[in-house]
Design a protein around this motif. Sequence first.
Motif, PDB file in Angstrom:
ATOM      1  N   GLY A   1       0.791  -1.222   0.000  1.00 45.76           N
ATOM      2  CA  GLY A   1       0.000   0.000   0.000  1.00 45.76           C
ATOM      3  C   GLY A   1       0.823   1.271   0.000  1.00 45.76           C
ATOM      4  N   LYS A   2       2.143   1.145  -0.123  1.00 50.00           N
ATOM      5  CA  LYS A   2       3.006   2.317  -0.141  1.00 50.00           C
ATOM      6  C   LYS A   2       3.041   2.922  -1.543  1.00 50.00           C
ATOM      7  CE  LYS A   2       5.994   0.651   3.601  1.00 50.00           C
ATOM      8  NZ  LYS A   2       7.386   0.322   4.008  1.00 50.00           N
ATOM      9  N   PRO A   3       3.176   4.248  -1.637  1.00 50.80           N
ATOM     10  CA  PRO A   3       3.136   4.893  -2.957  1.00 50.80           C
ATOM     11  C   PRO A   3       4.328   4.488  -3.827  1.00 50.80           C
ATOM     12  CG  PRO A   3       3.783   6.467  -1.264  1.00 50.80           C
ATOM     13  CD  PRO A   3       3.343   5.228  -0.545  1.00 50.80           C
ATOM     14  N   SER A   4       4.107   4.497  -5.121  1.00 53.79           N
ATOM     15  CA  SER A   4       5.153   4.145  -6.075  1.00 53.79           C
ATOM     16  C   SER A   4       4.870   4.849  -7.396  1.00 53.79           C
ATOM     17  CB  SER A   4       5.215   2.632  -6.282  1.00 53.79           C
ATOM     18  OG  SER A   4       3.996   2.166  -6.834  1.00 53.79           O
ATOM     19  N   LEU A   5       5.866   4.812  -8.288  1.00 52.41           N
ATOM     20  CA  LEU A   5       5.715   5.344  -9.641  1.00 52.41           C
ATOM     21  C   LEU A   5       5.857   4.205 -10.640  1.00 52.41           C
ATOM     22  CD1 LEU A   5       7.691   8.734  -9.826  1.00 52.41           C
ATOM     23  CD2 LEU A   5       5.329   8.357 -10.562  1.00 52.41           C
ATOM     24  N   VAL A   6       5.079   4.276 -11.732  1.00 49.88           N
ATOM     25  CA  VAL A   6       5.118   3.239 -12.754  1.00 49.88           C
ATOM     26  C   VAL A   6       5.422   3.886 -14.108  1.00 49.88           C
ATOM     27  CG1 VAL A   6       3.863   1.379 -13.906  1.00 49.88           C
ATOM     28  CG2 VAL A   6       3.407   1.885 -11.496  1.00 49.88           C
ATOM     29  N   PHE A   7       6.381   3.290 -14.831  1.00 53.66           N
ATOM     30  CA  PHE A   7       6.709   3.731 -16.184  1.00 53.66           C
ATOM     31  C   PHE A   7       6.573   2.540 -17.133  1.00 53.66           C
ATOM     32  CE2 PHE A   7       8.952   6.652 -13.424  1.00 53.66           C
ATOM     33  CZ  PHE A   7       8.813   7.888 -14.049  1.00 53.66           C
ATOM     34  N   ASP A   8       6.108   2.817 -18.335  1.00 56.89           N
ATOM     35  CA  ASP A   8       6.080   1.806 -19.390  1.00 56.89           C
ATOM     36  C   ASP A   8       7.193   2.103 -20.386  1.00 56.89           C
ATOM     37  OD1 ASP A   8       3.747   0.863 -18.196  1.00 56.89           O
ATOM     38  OD2 ASP A   8       2.451   2.034 -19.527  1.00 56.89           O
ATOM     39  N   CYS A   9       8.022   1.112 -20.690  1.00 59.49           N
ATOM     40  CA  CYS A   9       9.055   1.236 -21.720  1.00 59.49           C
ATOM     41  C   CYS A   9       8.689   0.280 -22.845  1.00 59.49           C
ATOM     42  CB  CYS A   9      10.433   0.904 -21.148  1.00 59.49           C
ATOM     43  SG  CYS A   9      11.030   2.121 -19.951  1.00 59.49           S
ATOM     44  N   VAL A  10       8.326   0.838 -23.994  1.00 61.17           N
ATOM     45  CA  VAL A  10       7.759   0.038 -25.079  1.00 61.17           C
ATOM     46  C   VAL A  10       8.781  -0.094 -26.209  1.00 61.17           C
ATOM     47  CG1 VAL A  10       5.773  -0.292 -26.578  1.00 61.17           C
ATOM     48  CG2 VAL A  10       5.508   1.009 -24.450  1.00 61.17           C
ATOM     49  N   PHE A  11       9.069  -1.350 -26.570  1.00 56.34           N
ATOM     50  CA  PHE A  11      10.033  -1.663 -27.621  1.00 56.34           C
ATOM     51  C   PHE A  11       9.317  -2.327 -28.798  1.00 56.34           C
ATOM     52  CE2 PHE A  11      12.327  -1.630 -23.645  1.00 56.34           C
ATOM     53  CZ  PHE A  11      13.549  -1.040 -23.945  1.00 56.34           C
ATOM     54  N   HIS A  12       9.997  -2.362 -29.927  1.00 63.77           N
ATOM     55  CA  HIS A  12       9.450  -3.063 -31.088  1.00 63.77           C
ATOM     56  C   HIS A  12       9.380  -4.565 -30.812  1.00 63.77           C
ATOM     57  CE1 HIS A  12       9.438  -4.809 -35.212  1.00 63.77           C
ATOM     58  NE2 HIS A  12       8.640  -3.785 -35.442  1.00 63.77           N
ATOM     59  N   ASN A  13       8.394  -5.227 -31.419  1.00 66.31           N
ATOM     60  CA  ASN A  13       8.181  -6.655 -31.187  1.00 66.31           C
ATOM     61  C   ASN A  13       9.426  -7.506 -31.444  1.00 66.31           C
ATOM     62  OD1 ASN A  13       5.574  -6.040 -30.623  1.00 66.31           O
ATOM     63  ND2 ASN A  13       4.702  -6.847 -32.503  1.00 66.31           N
ATOM     64  N   SER A  14      10.269  -7.083 -32.382  1.00 66.83           N
ATOM     65  CA  SER A  14      11.431  -7.892 -32.756  1.00 66.83           C
ATOM     66  C   SER A  14      12.429  -8.035 -31.610  1.00 66.83           C
ATOM     67  CB  SER A  14      12.132  -7.280 -33.978  1.00 66.83           C
ATOM     68  OG  SER A  14      12.592  -5.964 -33.694  1.00 66.83           O
ATOM     69  N   ILE A  15      12.346  -7.163 -30.616  1.00 61.98           N
ATOM     70  CA  ILE A  15      13.268  -7.227 -29.470  1.00 61.98           C
ATOM     71  C   ILE A  15      12.918  -8.396 -28.551  1.00 61.98           C
ATOM     72  CG2 ILE A  15      14.057  -5.956 -27.412  1.00 61.98           C
ATOM     73  CD1 ILE A  15      15.126  -4.900 -30.032  1.00 61.98           C
ATOM     74  N   LYS A  16      11.670  -8.806 -28.571  1.00 58.95           N
ATOM     75  CA  LYS A  16      11.180  -9.773 -27.586  1.00 58.95           C
ATOM     76  C   LYS A  16      11.904 -11.114 -27.652  1.00 58.95           C
ATOM     77  CE  LYS A  16       6.993 -12.210 -26.175  1.00 58.95           C
ATOM     78  NZ  LYS A  16       5.565 -12.429 -26.432  1.00 58.95           N
ATOM     79  N   SER A  17      12.097 -11.632 -28.859  1.00 61.90           N
ATOM     80  CA  SER A  17      12.651 -12.981 -28.997  1.00 61.90           C
ATOM     81  C   SER A  17      14.017 -13.108 -28.336  1.00 61.90           C
ATOM     82  CB  SER A  17      12.741 -13.344 -30.489  1.00 61.90           C
ATOM     83  OG  SER A  17      13.335 -14.604 -30.662  1.00 61.90           O
ATOM     84  N   ARG A  18      14.921 -12.170 -28.623  1.00 62.94           N
ATOM     85  CA  ARG A  18      16.261 -12.270 -28.044  1.00 62.94           C
ATOM     86  C   ARG A  18      16.225 -12.000 -26.542  1.00 62.94           C
ATOM     87  NH1 ARG A  18      22.017 -10.730 -30.700  1.00 62.94           N
ATOM     88  NH2 ARG A  18      23.303 -11.114 -28.868  1.00 62.94           N
ATOM     89  N   THR A  19      15.322 -11.148 -26.102  1.00 66.38           N
ATOM     90  CA  THR A  19      15.202 -10.885 -24.670  1.00 66.38           C
ATOM     91  C   THR A  19      14.836 -12.155 -23.917  1.00 66.38           C
ATOM     92  OG1 THR A  19      14.482  -8.612 -25.145  1.00 66.38           O
ATOM     93  CG2 THR A  19      14.040  -9.460 -22.945  1.00 66.38           C
TER      94      THR A  19
END
Length: 363
Positions: free
Chosen positions: A103-121
Amino acid sequence: MLSVSLKPVAGFCIKTSTVQPSSFTPLSLKQSPSAQDTSISIPQGYKIFVNVAWDANVPPPPDGNEDAIQRAMNGDELDKGNLDDWFVPVIVSEGRFDTDKAGKPSLVFDCVFHNSIKSRTLRDPEFKVFIIELSVQRIEAQTQLVLSRQIGTPNIAAKGKLQPRTVSIPSLLARAEAKAAETRNLESKSRSMQKPLIQEIMTQDASDPISQAGLEVVKPKSILRTPSSNPAQTAAHRDIGAKIDVTWSWYRTDDDRLQIQIEVPPVEKTVISRSNLDIEPRRLIFSIPDYSVLDLNLSLSDAELVAYFRQSSTGITNSANSSESKEDSTINKLLSLKRQRPFNVEVATAEWFIADNRLLISV
């Protein structure tokens, strides 16, 4: 600049924290004409969640050889004007306030990459570390925050819900993406003239009208929609062991291939073409419209595998002894398959034997 619409798909989530007191100014406050002091004090140790996500409309990295990719991963300084330099475009969202499990406050960020990055990740741990570091650096550059490199990995795909958004990207990157898309289309047409990843084999009547059916293979992909006829299916049923209308088995071949055979119900060509097979190194998801989802999630611990299976098997209507025997058999298959090497998603193939009502997957 060019506006593009994004509908990010969750990849994985990390958590970190601020290492010194700072301030944060939400974009909504920056743009408010009535706002006086728009900055918000952020203390040291403030928790930060980062959602790494994928979207095909984010510009992809330029073509690059492995040496160029390794230079980028090692943090070597880019040489301006060097056409061999390799980089990864990423779109960082505005930070939004949330709370952690306590329940403690936090910050959220989205970092969006191209789909082609997913496989190697998924298959390269060092590349995943590189993507995480890149995400953290970009958040720091976009804000005044200084973030810790002590990274946690909560067992969630994303903190909060990823929202569709419209962003502006440099026209140069947009043109590069258009050129890359054209290249991918040409390559796709070329592959379509070769043997497909999914090959149907008619073992009895070659004149059967159910022919030339297609099954989409996505390598890898972790998000699969629930079949439209069963929208109320719970998340638990989408995990391993959902009560399904097909059975499966596996074995290892002499050339070290893992073969997974799924007994499928008799279905028409139109149903086959709308079926989905998603494969990643430690997970296989198979769905047929109007049937439940088969989800072999081998990334779970043994206890989680057993718990999820038993939780989702409560609807079996067989006799007690029969149900117990079936449950034990399935759990043993899952645990033995988990002991094997990860699936080789790069060379995965599948053959749908229509006359025999079975799908043979080789990974």
